[in-house]
Design an enzyme around this catalytic site. Structure first.
Site, PDB file in Angstrom:
ATOM      1  N   GLY A 329     -61.040 -32.393  36.233  1.00  0.00           N
ATOM      2  CA  GLY A 329     -60.437 -32.780  34.978  1.00  0.00           C
ATOM      3  C   GLY A 329     -60.648 -31.720  33.914  1.00  0.00           C
ATOM      4  N   HIS A 331     -62.970 -31.288  31.624  1.00  0.00           N
ATOM      5  CA  HIS A 331     -64.324 -30.735  31.567  1.00  0.00           C
ATOM      6  C   HIS A 331     -64.556 -29.750  32.708  1.00  0.00           C
ATOM      7  CE1 HIS A 331     -68.825 -30.905  31.582  1.00  0.00           C
ATOM      8  NE2 HIS A 331     -68.641 -30.986  30.281  1.00  0.00           N
ATOM      9  N   CYS A 332     -64.000 -30.049  33.872  1.00  0.00           N
ATOM     10  CA  CYS A 332     -64.238 -29.240  35.068  1.00  0.00           C
ATOM     11  C   CYS A 332     -63.655 -27.833  34.963  1.00  0.00           C
ATOM     12  CB  CYS A 332     -63.643 -29.920  36.295  1.00  0.00           C
ATOM     13  SG  CYS A 332     -64.261 -31.576  36.624  1.00  0.00           S
ATOM     14  N   ILE A 333     -62.593 -27.659  34.173  1.00  0.00           N
ATOM     15  CA  ILE A 333     -61.937 -26.351  34.127  1.00  0.00           C
ATOM     16  C   ILE A 333     -62.375 -25.538  32.914  1.00  0.00           C
ATOM     17  CG2 ILE A 333     -59.979 -27.236  35.419  1.00  0.00           C
ATOM     18  CD1 ILE A 333     -58.330 -27.165  32.837  1.00  0.00           C
TER      19      ILE A 333
END
Length: 347
Positions: A329, A331-333
């Site tokens: 999502g 936050h992950c990228i």
């Protein structure tokens, strides 16, 4: 020298990202999928840059594709990449005792040597970003990813047994070993261990249970928890386990947790399996919150909760379905770089 990882709500100097690379699991195989991935990543970058600087690492040969979709204000750096998940392969920024900033570079091995993953280039992204940021580098032998640790900025970290104790990551390490390394590198005083992550994240193309899709700390003493309310979804039980880990507990200073449930989207499945859609996977930035949206009836409720828990910040929803379809999502990228504390320096 004691290092501490500040709360994500602390002032930030910059957000780092990486652009989907050719051959990446996130990019896709056909022109439509590639366009969708590039546009999804760029939407996040283009929203963040309204609030603070953004630098995105782009694989050689992808500069033209990146420039076509990125706001001109986004800085581009060219370096070899395998994939596009900066939170995980990038460094974790910390404060030194004097308030200056440094970068912890974990050992990255493709989320526990996943058979579908390549990581020769991404394993070098942490040191690359630390150098570009101009801050001291703190190397760690712990196999870890930024999405696998969530901190409150006051000494508490949330971990999952399926990540840090994964045999593909850290065979033979105990909880005490992991906690000792995190105490040394990011200044944790207590660890809250969850048994597992979300169902979809534990399947073939997942991380095996990252915590940054489960909990977030918007302010001291408050924890946002992912709440799957439909008992038909496997995460219904996982959500109950997450809440139970905080109920009756306290932060590192002994203050009881205030628990705020953030509902999961109402949609249960996509064309492949149960989804792991989560509003928890948002990014606080200076004056804003880049939030996940899913064209779902729960979007509005989740946005209201985030607005209430991050007062004074503009909540900016971004369609996260194309990102989640590829394994993560908002936050992950992204990987945020905190500003020096008063009296400190960038490096």
């Amino acid at each position: 020298m004691p290092w501490t990882m500040p709360a994500e709500t602390a002032p930030q100097d910059r957000v780092w990202m990486s652009f989907p690379a050719p051959g990446a699991s996130a990019l896709g195989d056909d022109p439509g999928q590639r366009r969708e991935a590039r546009e999804a990543w760029s939407r996040v970058a283009n929203e963040i840059v309204r609030f603070e600087p953004v630098t995105i690492v782009v694989d050689p040969g992808e500069e033209e594709a990146a420039r076509a979709v990125l706001d001109p204000a986004v800085s581009v750096v060219v370096a070899p990449l395998d994939d596009s998940w900066m939170r995980d392969c990038g460094p974790t920024f910390v404060h030194a005792e004097d308030g200056s900033v440094a970068a912890v570079t974990w050992t990255f091995n493709g989320w526990g040597q996943q058979t579908w993953s390549k990581w020769d280039n991404d394993a070098k992204v942490g040191p690359l970003v630390a150098g570009l940021a101009g801050v001291p580098r703190i190397d760690s032998d712990l196999v870890n990813e930024g999405g696998g640790i969530v901190v409150d900025g006051n000494g508490t970290v949330v971990l999952t047994e399926t990540v840090q104790l994964d045999r593909g990551r850290n065979p033979g390490l105990t909880k005490a070993d992991v906690e000792a390394e995190l105490a040394d590198k990011i200044g944790i005083r207590q660890a809250i261990w969850l048994e597992r992550g979300l169902y979809r994240d534990s399947q073939t193309f997942g991380t095996r249970g990252h915590s940054d899709i489960l909990v977030a700390f918007p302010s001291p003493g408050t924890v946002l928890v992912h709440a799957q309310r439909n008992p038909e979804h496997p995460d219904f039980e996982v959500s109950r386990e997450i809440r139970a880990a905080f109920e009756g507990g306290a932060d590192a200073d002994g203050n009881p947790w205030r628990i705020v449930e953030v509902p999961a989207p109402e949609v249960l499945r996509d064309e492949e399996d149960f989804v792991d859609y989560s509003y928890i996977n948002h990014l606080p930035v200076n004056g804003g919150v880049i939030a996940c949206s899913f064209d779902d009836p729960a979007d509005e409720e989740a946005a209201r909760i985030l607005a209430a828990e991050y007062p004074g910040r503009e909540v900016v929803p971004v369609d996260a379905r194309p990102i989640f379809a590829r394994g993560g999502g908002v936050h992950c990228i992204t990987q945020h770089q905190p500003s020096p504390r008063a009296g400190g320096s960038a490096g």
